[in-house]
Each structure stands twice: as C-alpha cells, then as structure tokens.
Write an enzyme that holds these catalytic residues in place. Structure first.
Site, PDB file in Angstrom:
ATOM      1  CB  ILE A   8     -15.775   6.399  12.831  1.00  0.00           C
ATOM      2  CG1 ILE A   8     -14.256   6.097  12.723  1.00  0.00           C
ATOM      3  CG2 ILE A   8     -16.172   7.560  11.947  1.00  0.00           C
ATOM      4  CD1 ILE A   8     -13.807   5.727  11.328  1.00  0.00           C
TER       5      ILE A   8
ATOM      6  CG  HIS B  51      11.391  -0.240  11.323  1.00  0.00           C
ATOM      7  ND1 HIS B  51      10.382  -0.630  10.478  1.00  0.00           N
ATOM      8  CD2 HIS B  51      12.314  -1.239  11.279  1.00  0.00           C
ATOM      9  CE1 HIS B  51      10.665  -1.812   9.951  1.00  0.00           C
ATOM     10  NE2 HIS B  51      11.848  -2.207  10.426  1.00  0.00           N
TER      11      HIS B  51
ATOM     12  N   GLY C  48     -12.986  15.096  10.374  1.00  0.00           N
ATOM     13  CA  GLY C  48     -13.523  15.677  11.605  1.00  0.00           C
ATOM     14  C   GLY C  48     -14.650  14.867  12.204  1.00  0.00           C
ATOM     15  CB  VAL C  49     -16.342  11.916  11.862  1.00  0.00           C
ATOM     16  CG1 VAL C  49     -17.220  12.864  11.078  1.00  0.00           C
ATOM     17  CG2 VAL C  49     -15.472  11.083  10.922  1.00  0.00           C
TER      18      VAL C  49
ATOM     19  N   GLY D  28      16.133  -7.658   8.642  1.00  0.00           N
ATOM     20  CA  GLY D  28      17.011  -7.136   7.593  1.00  0.00           C
ATOM     21  C   GLY D  28      16.301  -6.991   6.273  1.00  0.00           C
ATOM     22  CG  ASN D  29      13.982  -9.827   3.958  1.00  0.00           C
ATOM     23  OD1 ASN D  29      14.344 -10.843   4.544  1.00  0.00           O
ATOM     24  ND2 ASN D  29      14.133  -9.681   2.646  1.00  0.00           N
ATOM     25  CB  SER D  30      12.721  -3.861   7.721  1.00  0.00           C
ATOM     26  OG  SER D  30      12.100  -4.684   8.659  1.00  0.00           O
TER      27      SER D  30
ATOM     28  CG  ASP E 253       7.912   1.505   9.401  1.00  0.00           C
ATOM     29  OD1 ASP E 253       8.795   2.335   9.666  1.00  0.00           O
ATOM     30  OD2 ASP E 253       8.078   0.281   9.509  1.00  0.00           O
TER      31      ASP E 253
END
Length: 497
Positions: free
Chosen positions: A287, A122, A284-285, A226-228, A152
């Site tokens: 749940i 992001h 392929g399930v 800004g820490n992202s 992300d």
C-alpha cells in the site's frame, strides 16, 4: 534577562492594580480559598499504584574487547606478519579481555497477581538475568514468557510468595483518551526508584518511525531513561499506555515522551501469554499513502484511506478480489483514515476471521469479504523479495508528454533496462529535468502500467487517456508505475505540463 523583565512587569502591574482596588473599593478583593492550596493532590492515587510498579534490573554477559586494536598494515608489508603474530595469539588468550557483565535498568508493572509483569522488549533484550525490584525493597527473579520486537513489548513471570502477594493493575481504554486529558507516570528514571510525574496527553496517533505499527500517545509527563516499560495512568488509575521513548537532545526529559496505547498493548500481551508469541493478521497487499493529487485523479473527494499498489498472488486480498488501484477506506468496520492505519488494523485482526473490506474502485464504493490470513516470517520475506530476472530481447514508437519520453516496451528495451518479463506497459526512456515526473522520482527504465486505472501498452494509449481526462476537467492523472523488478507504485502527475 527577558524572563526577569517579564516577572518584574507582572509584579508592578499587580501592585498598581492593588492600589487602585484599595482606593476604589477597599476590602472587597480576596482570592478564592482554594487558590492558596494549589491543584488537587494525586497522592492518594499514586499511593494505591506505586507498589504494583517495579524496577527492572538486568544483567548480561558480553564478549571482552581487545584492549589495543591491531594496527592495519598494507598487504605484503614486512610488518604484517609481526602484527598478525603479536595481536592474534589465540592459544594462550593473552590478547583478549575476559567476558564482562553489563547491567541495565528499566520499569515494569504487574497486571496479574499470579506474577505477570509487563515491560519493554528493549529493557530485557539479551539479558541473562532479570530481577523485578518492588517498592518495599523486595526482589523477585523474572523469567521471560515472550516478547514482540515490533511493538517493543515483553511479558515476564515472577513467582509471588505468601510473604509477598502481588497487586495487579488494570488496563484502561486508551481510545477514550483525548488531547488535554490528565495522565500520571510511575517509573524508575535514572535508577532512582519509584518516581511519580504528572502531565497531560499532548497528542495521539504519533508515528516516530520506530516500527511498522507506530501509534503512540505523546505526553508531557516527565519520562526519562529508566522509565521505559513503566505505566502511564489515567485519572482513574487505569493503565492507558506503556512508556517507551522520548525525544531529547540531552537524554533528559524535555516534555516529549511516547507511550504504547493500552488498546494495542492488550492484544499483544494476550497473544504472548497464550502462545508465547504474537500472531498477526495478514492481508497480502502493498500500500501507499493517498495524497491530495492521487485523490483528485481518482475523483474520490478528500484524501483518505490506503492505496493498494500491489496484491500478493494467492493471498487473502487476491482471493477476495482486491485489485491494484483500490483505495481501502474501512477494515472490519473500522475507518482507515490514512495508509498507516491499515497495517495496525489488519495485524490486530483474528486469524481466519472473515471481515468487510470497503474499497473505492474507479470512483465507486465496494464492499469485499476477506478472510484474514496469518503473517509469518516466510510470508514477510516472500513479500520483500524482488524479482530481477531479465528476459527476451523492434524499435519503438516514441512519444513525449508530461516531461516523459515514452516508448512501447520492445525486447531490446526490456533487455537494456533489465525489466522483469512479467512487467507489461509503456517504458519511460527519458525524464525531463525539472518536470513533475522528475520531482516524483520517475526514472528511465520504469514502466507505465496504467493511467487512471486503465491498462496501457502503447504511448498513443497514454496520449488518448490524458486527452480524455483533460476534457473531463481533471487536473492530474494517476499513473501506475512498475520498476524494473516489477514492484508497483502510484504516481499522480499534473496534466498542465
């Protein structure tokens, strides 16, 4: 005011205690020498890491917005033509503002001296230009190698120079981190540049509903805007998380921050570097969570694992013999404690690897061999499709039990409720208000396919099955319910209704 009173109270208590000690045993009380020095400094640790943490600045061009929105005139109004002409002049461009540049800031870190930098997706999403700003003031233009929206994570490349060699940071083992362990964050909060904060691991395995693979480390180390994309370190200076999100009514840190665990990030980063994309495993399930009621109705002890509600035709699970009603408790030797563990384990598995899948089926533990498939966009879309084709058009035998009015599934009822042709079982025609069935969301038109993992096609079979369960001392029964499109889910119902 309360805080002030508390502070005064503590000072008074200390003064009184000091007087007593002086009278009773003069000159015997002294604080430890270390108490006056405060906690051990992390300055040396931070100094060795900060040069490998970068500020990420991006810019992108966005379409200019029209300065004055066009008024809405009713169709046929005499003003409509005037407004259309005045506000929608396209030829001379007088009504549209020019495109403009917008900028954003985030953080990142070097993991390879060749110029590989990690940040959040992001942070760079939609960017036309990405600049890595280093602690010494130097800047390098970055290009995007690849990114993964679901976790992300984005991987960038810069070109180091002889004058600007890079120092790589090392990933640690996030799985070894415990609640209460020391952590340190370095990043670019509010564009201020390299900022160091410390705290502890507040919690693990947090699901904040940001994606299908949520498994965040929660920390009280101050993380702000800004820490992202910045690193979260352990006490050895190893990266055990990528700072990603905060919970904050004000936009500032309130001590609840979240980081992507390094164990999950390493797998994604390696795949992006190798393929330019992520390649996730596929089982392929469909749940659902195993609740206490479901666990009791299946006679499996404490609630755990992931309950299989549906199996994709010709998918890996189908080929391995997985059946609806199975409870997956282990995948490739790793325990599945709850439903959301399974998607992460499968996604991280190597494509085409044959793994052990341990399931509980009708109270017995069974191990199946499953070959992990690859989750593609086409596969994901296929599994999301809903078949709503009605078909066929008897009158039913009606039974009432557990707050449900039940009928055999006749062509007329199938047509009335638009039930897909492949759906078989006993149709619900009415749900009693306030009943357990109503609370669990069962609705008229849905079809009971199984009761405690036994197929049913007549209301009398459901009655017989419930009586047998009561004789066995069961307090609830597990119903397999199909909606009109044929999508399945398990619903536990109490037998004392």
């Amino acid at each position: 005011m309360a805080a002030a009173k508390m502070k005064t109270y503590r000072l008074c208590l200390a003064a009184t205690l000091g007087t007593f000690l002086t009278a009773a045993a003069p000159a015997t009380f002294a604080p430890p020498a270390s108490a006056s020095q405060g906690p051990e400094s992390v300055a040396d640790l931070a100094a060795g890491l900060v040069d490998s943490v970068v500020n990420i600045s991006t810019s992108q061009t966005v379409e200019g917005a029209r300065g004055i929105p066009a008024p809405q005139a009713p169709d046929g109004s005499p003003f409509q033509e005037f407004f259309d002409e005045f506000f929608n002049k396209q030829k001379d461009g007088t009504t549209n503002a020019p495109p403009r540049k917008v900028q954003s800031l985030g953080s990142g870190f070097v993991i390879d001296a060749s110029g590989i930098i990690i940040t959040n997706n992001h942070v760079i999403d939609g960017a036309d230009e990405i600049i890595a700003n280093f602690n010494d003031g130097s800047k390098l233009t970055a290009t995007l190698i690849g990114r993964d929206e679901k976790t992300d994570i984005a991987v960038l490349q810069v070109k180091p120079t002889a004058a600007k060699p890079l120092k790589a940071l090392k990933f640690g083992d996030s799985d070894k981190m415990r609640v209460g362990d020391f952590v340190m964050a370095i990043g670019n909060p509010f564009g201020l540049g390299g900022t160091v904060t410390t705290g502890i691991v507040s919690a693990r395995n947090r699901d904040i509903n940001s994606g299908p693979y949520d498994n965040f480390i929660q920390t009280d180390a101050a993380i702000n805007r800004g820490n992202s994309g910045g690193p979260l370190f352990n006490q050895l200076g190893e990266i055990i998380g990528i700072n990603t999100a905060i919970i904050s009514p004000s936009g500032g840190s309130i001590g609840i921050g979240f980081a992507i665990p390094s164990d999950a990030a390493v797998h994604v980063v390696d795949q992006i570097r190798q393929y330019g994309e992520t390649r996730r495993g596929w089982l392929g399930v469909r749940i659902q969570q195993v609740t206490d009621e479901i666990a009791e109705s299946l006679g499996m002890g404490p609630a755990r694992g992931a309950l299989v509600a549906g199996v994709t035709e010709k998918g890996p699970a189908a080929e391995a013999g997985v059946e609806p009603g199975d409870v997956v408790i282990s995948f490739d030797g790793k325990p599945v404690g709850e439903m959301r563990d399974l998607p992460r384990l499968v996604a991280d598995a190597d494509i085409d690897k044959v793994v052990d899948l341990v399931v509980i089926r009708k109270g017995k533990q069974t191990t199946l061999k499953v070959k992990v498939g690859r989750l593609t966009e086409e596969v994901a879309k296929t599994e999301e499709k809903q078949t709503t084709t009605p078909a066929e058009p008897p009158k039913p035998v009606v039974t009432e039990l557990l707050g449900l009015t039940l009928s055999e599934l006749t062509p007329d009822l199938r047509k009335q409720y638009s039930i897909a042709p492949e759906v078989k079982g006993v149709v619900v025609t009415q749900v009693g208000p306030g009943s357990s069935a109503a609370e669990k969301g069962i609705a008229a038109g849905e079809v009971i396919v199984e009761v405690s993992q036994e197929p049913v096609s007549q209301p009398s079979e459901i009655s017989s099955r419930i009586e047998a369960l009561k004789k066995d001392g069961r307090k609830s029964a597990l119903f397999l319910i199909a909606n009109t499109a044929g999508e399945l889910r398990f619903v536990p119902l109490k037998l004392d209704e």
